[in-house]
Design an enzyme around this catalytic site. Structure first.
Site, mmCIF file in Angstrom:
data_model
loop_
_atom_site.group_PDB
_atom_site.id
_atom_site.type_symbol
_atom_site.label_atom_id
_atom_site.label_comp_id
_atom_site.label_asym_id
_atom_site.label_seq_id
_atom_site.Cartn_x
_atom_site.Cartn_y
_atom_site.Cartn_z
ATOM 1 N N TYR A 237 17.621 -11.182 -0.493
ATOM 2 C CA TYR A 237 17.471 -12.355 0.586
ATOM 3 C C TYR A 237 16.627 -12.539 1.312
ATOM 4 O O TYR A 237 15.582 -13.206 1.606
ATOM 5 C CB TYR A 237 19.064 -12.751 0.935
ATOM 6 C CG TYR A 237 19.229 -13.770 2.246
ATOM 7 C CD1 TYR A 237 18.695 -14.903 2.127
ATOM 8 C CD2 TYR A 237 19.558 -13.484 3.482
ATOM 9 C CE1 TYR A 237 18.842 -15.948 2.948
ATOM 10 C CE2 TYR A 237 19.971 -14.466 4.221
ATOM 11 C CZ TYR A 237 19.331 -15.620 4.287
ATOM 12 O OH TYR A 237 19.118 -16.559 5.279
ATOM 13 N N LYS A 241 12.930 -14.362 1.958
ATOM 14 C CA LYS A 241 12.806 -15.296 3.037
ATOM 15 C C LYS A 241 11.488 -15.065 4.005
ATOM 16 O O LYS A 241 10.916 -15.724 4.332
ATOM 17 C CB LYS A 241 14.099 -15.290 3.904
ATOM 18 C CG LYS A 241 15.262 -15.934 3.363
ATOM 19 C CD LYS A 241 15.021 -17.402 3.057
ATOM 20 C CE LYS A 241 15.067 -18.231 4.363
ATOM 21 N NZ LYS A 241 14.801 -19.708 4.334
#
Length: 490
Positions: A237, A241
């Protein structure tokens, strides 16, 4: 920096919200509709194959939520016509070029009318499949940026990221942008096309071997974690990002683009009403497990700072940022959190949980109240592994021997217990960096924005986002925990 009136800015504006079914996106949408009914139009890009599917998602996943009850009461019989007039659903998909906008007339309307783009689309699973996370959090950003350049009236684009793109670094985390070439492990040569090829090659290899969908899913999750660690990030994640942020910096050109990094987003503090929450967010999973009597131990630094910020404050900061940076290209990043100005610790959370659920215990389906006690805190991985060994792994070994001796009579029980232990160990490894995280998030840019808003006629009472003003005891005991009990406990 000039800010001015947020309400005046929103009047007659057209805004494209990407990722409109998300938690923050819904609150952002509701706030605008409630405080400035004279906004011109809100385009909502929803992942859907056609207009009918997109409309179904709008009504079931957005408008039907309790969040919109205040607006419904305010408008009464006019609510449906108001929604129909102000909202336009846009079936699309940011994982494709041109956002997969198949309706050419609608696409042209968006490009010609949009004043503001807010990109909230993301997958937030820490161990998401690498192919999915890369498509959404990285290539999705590329596609959004390229689309934004086609919007002739665009004044500003807000890209919502996360403060935890910093990885496992401690100390004071600055509001600095990421660029290609940055790597937390000092590894050069990050190339998103090369990463995409790694994914495609691995998928092709797995399919050639006849792997099941479950095996492919596990392999893609493992690939994401391993690629993240190559470059110094702890999970898929935050890695994808961070790379998404790099693309924002690389592709923005002359566009006015702002990166905003919230910390851990919690239930609403005040608006549209206190305590609205949706889905089990990071720290809420601890509260749910504890309140139901399933959390007896905790791994982490109990005195460590946990940076949380109520969702309505995040949305208010987004709106002020939007106005402050309209037609003002720059290289600014905003942290929206509390760890510097109003720090909260895990010990505080433990105290709030104990006090709340002792006074108001959760009632089981059989009518009995759940008794909660003090949590056994383990302060290092070695202590946790000893605990797991004595409490679970030794009995598991005994069960394995019994299963062998009794001709696999206990096979089902053994396999299920082994599976649960493996899941726990994976989750612990996944969340370990955050349980022992010792960073705090500098918010100097956000503080400058607050000061500018106060000095330039901004409606600061309506668009509040100063976390220093939060009384954490009052918030958790009277707002947040009651909110998650109402909206999340089941």
């Amino acid at each position: 920096m000039e800010v001015g009136s947020i309400l005046n800015f929103l009047q007659d504006k057209t805004i494209l919200i990407i990722g409109a079914t998300g938690f923050l996106a819904k609150i952002f949408l509701e706030k605008i509709l409630r405080v400035q009914p004279n906004v011109k139009k809100l385009f909502l890009l929803l992942r859907a194959s056609d207009a009918k599917s997109a409309s179904h998602r709008l009504h079931n996943e957005i408008i039907a939520k309790d969040l919109f009850n205040v607006l419904k009461e305010k408008l009464g019989a006019n609510f449906k016509s108001f929604i129909s007039e102000k909202l336009t659903v846009v079936p699309g998909d940011i994982t494709y070029e041109d956002l997969s906008l198949n309706d050419s007339l609608l696409r042209e309307e968006i490009c010609n009318q949009t004043d503001v783009i807010v990109n909230l689309a993301a997958t937030t699973n820490f161990d998401e499949r690498y192919d999915i996370a890369l498509d959404l959090n990285t290539f999705g950003v590329k596609h959004v940026m390229n689309f934004a350049k086609q919007c002739t009236k665009l004044k500003v684009l807000i890209h919502v990221s996360t403060a935890y793109v910093c990885g496992e670094r401690g100390g004071l985390i600055l509001e600095d942008p990421y660029h290609f070439g940055d790597s937390l492990n000092g590894v050069d040569g990050l190339d998103i096309d090369a990463e995409k090829k790694i994914v495609c090659d691995k998928l092709g290899e797995l399919r050639e071997q006849g792997a099941t969908e479950r095996e492919i899913k596990i392999a893609m999750k493992d690939l994401g974690i391993s690629r993240a660690k190559v470059y110094g990030w702890p999970n898929t994640y935050v890695f994808t990002k961070a790379v998404g942020e790099m693309l924002v910096e690389q592709l923005k050109g002359s566009l006015s683009v702002v990166i905003m990094r919230p910390t851990i987003v919690t239930s609403t503090l005040k608006e549209p009403f206190p305590g609205w929450a949706e889905g089990i967010r990071t720290i809420d999973s601890l509260a749910v497990a504890y309140g139901k009597g399933k959390l007896t131990c905790f791994l982490g630094n109990i005195n460590g700072i946990v940076d949380v910020v109520p969702a309505d404050m995040v949305v208010n900061a987004m709106l002020v940022i939007m106005v402050a940076h309209a037609n003002q290209p720059n290289d600014v990043v905003y942290h929206v959190g509390s760890s510097v100005r109003n720090p909260l610790t895990y010990a505080n959370l433990q105290d709030y949980g104990y006090r709340y659920f002792t006074a108001k215990p959760w009632i089981n389906k059989d009518g009995t109240p759940v008794k909660v006690g003090k949590v056994n805190v383990m302060t290092d991985m070695a202590s946790f592994r000893r605990y797991m060994f004595i409490r679970y792994l030794l009995p598991l070994k005994g069960l394995k021997l019994a299963n062998t001796a009794f001709c696999k009579y206990f096979e089902g029980t053994y396999l299920e217990l082994n599976r649960k232990i493996q899941v726990v160990m994976r989750l612990v490894e996944l969340y370990r960096p955050y349980m022992f995280f010792d960073g705090v998030f500098d918010d100097m840019n956000t503080e400058k924005l607050r000061l500018a808003a106060r000095q330039s006629g901004t409606e600061t009472d309506l668009f509040y986002f100063d976390t220093k003003q939060i009384d954490w005891d009052d918030y958790f005991m009277k707002v947040h925990i009651p909110g998650i009990v109402k909206y999340i406990f089941k």
